[in-house]
Design a protein around this motif. Sequence first.
Motif, short mmCIF file in Angstrom:
data_model
loop_
_atom_site.label_atom_id
_atom_site.label_comp_id
_atom_site.label_asym_id
_atom_site.label_seq_id
_atom_site.Cartn_x
_atom_site.Cartn_y
_atom_site.Cartn_z
N LEU A 189 67.04 -89.09 6.07
CA LEU A 189 65.81 -89.59 6.70
C LEU A 189 65.73 -89.34 8.21
O LEU A 189 64.65 -89.14 8.74
N LEU A 190 66.84 -89.37 8.88
CA LEU A 190 66.81 -89.16 10.33
C LEU A 190 66.93 -87.69 10.71
O LEU A 190 66.95 -87.35 11.88
N THR A 211 68.15 -95.43 -1.09
CA THR A 211 69.59 -95.23 -0.89
C THR A 211 69.91 -93.74 -0.87
O THR A 211 70.68 -93.27 -0.03
N ALA A 212 69.31 -92.99 -1.78
CA ALA A 212 69.54 -91.54 -1.83
C ALA A 212 68.98 -90.84 -0.60
O ALA A 212 69.55 -89.85 -0.13
N ILE A 243 62.81 -97.50 -6.66
CA ILE A 243 62.52 -97.38 -5.23
C ILE A 243 63.76 -97.67 -4.40
O ILE A 243 64.07 -96.96 -3.44
N THR A 244 64.51 -98.68 -4.78
CA THR A 244 65.76 -99.00 -4.08
C THR A 244 66.75 -97.84 -4.21
O THR A 244 67.38 -97.44 -3.22
N ARG A 283 62.68 -82.21 0.19
CA ARG A 283 63.37 -81.64 -0.97
C ARG A 283 64.20 -82.69 -1.70
O ARG A 283 64.29 -82.67 -2.93
N VAL A 284 64.84 -83.59 -0.96
CA VAL A 284 65.59 -84.67 -1.60
C VAL A 284 64.63 -85.52 -2.45
O VAL A 284 64.93 -85.87 -3.59
N LEU A 285 63.46 -85.82 -1.91
CA LEU A 285 62.45 -86.58 -2.64
C LEU A 285 62.03 -85.84 -3.90
O LEU A 285 61.98 -86.42 -4.99
#
Length: 173
Positions: free
Chosen positions: A70-71, A64-65, A59-60, A80-82
């Motif tokens: 996020l903004l 960070t990734a 999760i950490t 897509r990153v997730l």
Amino acid sequence: MVRTRAALRSALVELLARHDFPDVTVGMIVEEAGVGYATFFRHFADPTALLTDIADATITEFMTAMMPTLLSADRLSVTRVLVDFIADRTALCRALLIGGGEVVRRDAMARAIEHGTAVPVIFHPDIPLDLAVTHAVNAIFSTVAWWLGPGQGMSRDRFAEMLERLAMAPVRS
């Protein structure tokens, strides 16, 4: 001590690529890690405690990734990153969300909610932050569990679109 814990974590992740979590024993973990049986218990109470430790680190790593995107106003790029993060760690995520049991999943969700409320994501202003994060995390975990199980044939792009609509769109502004 740090190397031993890292070896145990790595061993469990490797084993999860070949076995379902309930089938993994302490003996298998220590053999894969190249450490003694008693050494395992100096660090973890059982394989579930080790999996929970890995969940915290994952999760950490995920947060960070995600920070650079996020903004972003482009919610689909965030999703897509997730999805890429999860797809690159399929066996581990399957163990955390499906095979690790309800306690591991609940702990991972609680940690994700805790991290999520500390991240500057723009949620809908009419929805309390803790509710928006709780909804998003629950929806993400449930939807990803489906993708890693019955939906595993779905492409990353198609799944990212679905995840965005189901988990993020309802709470983002």
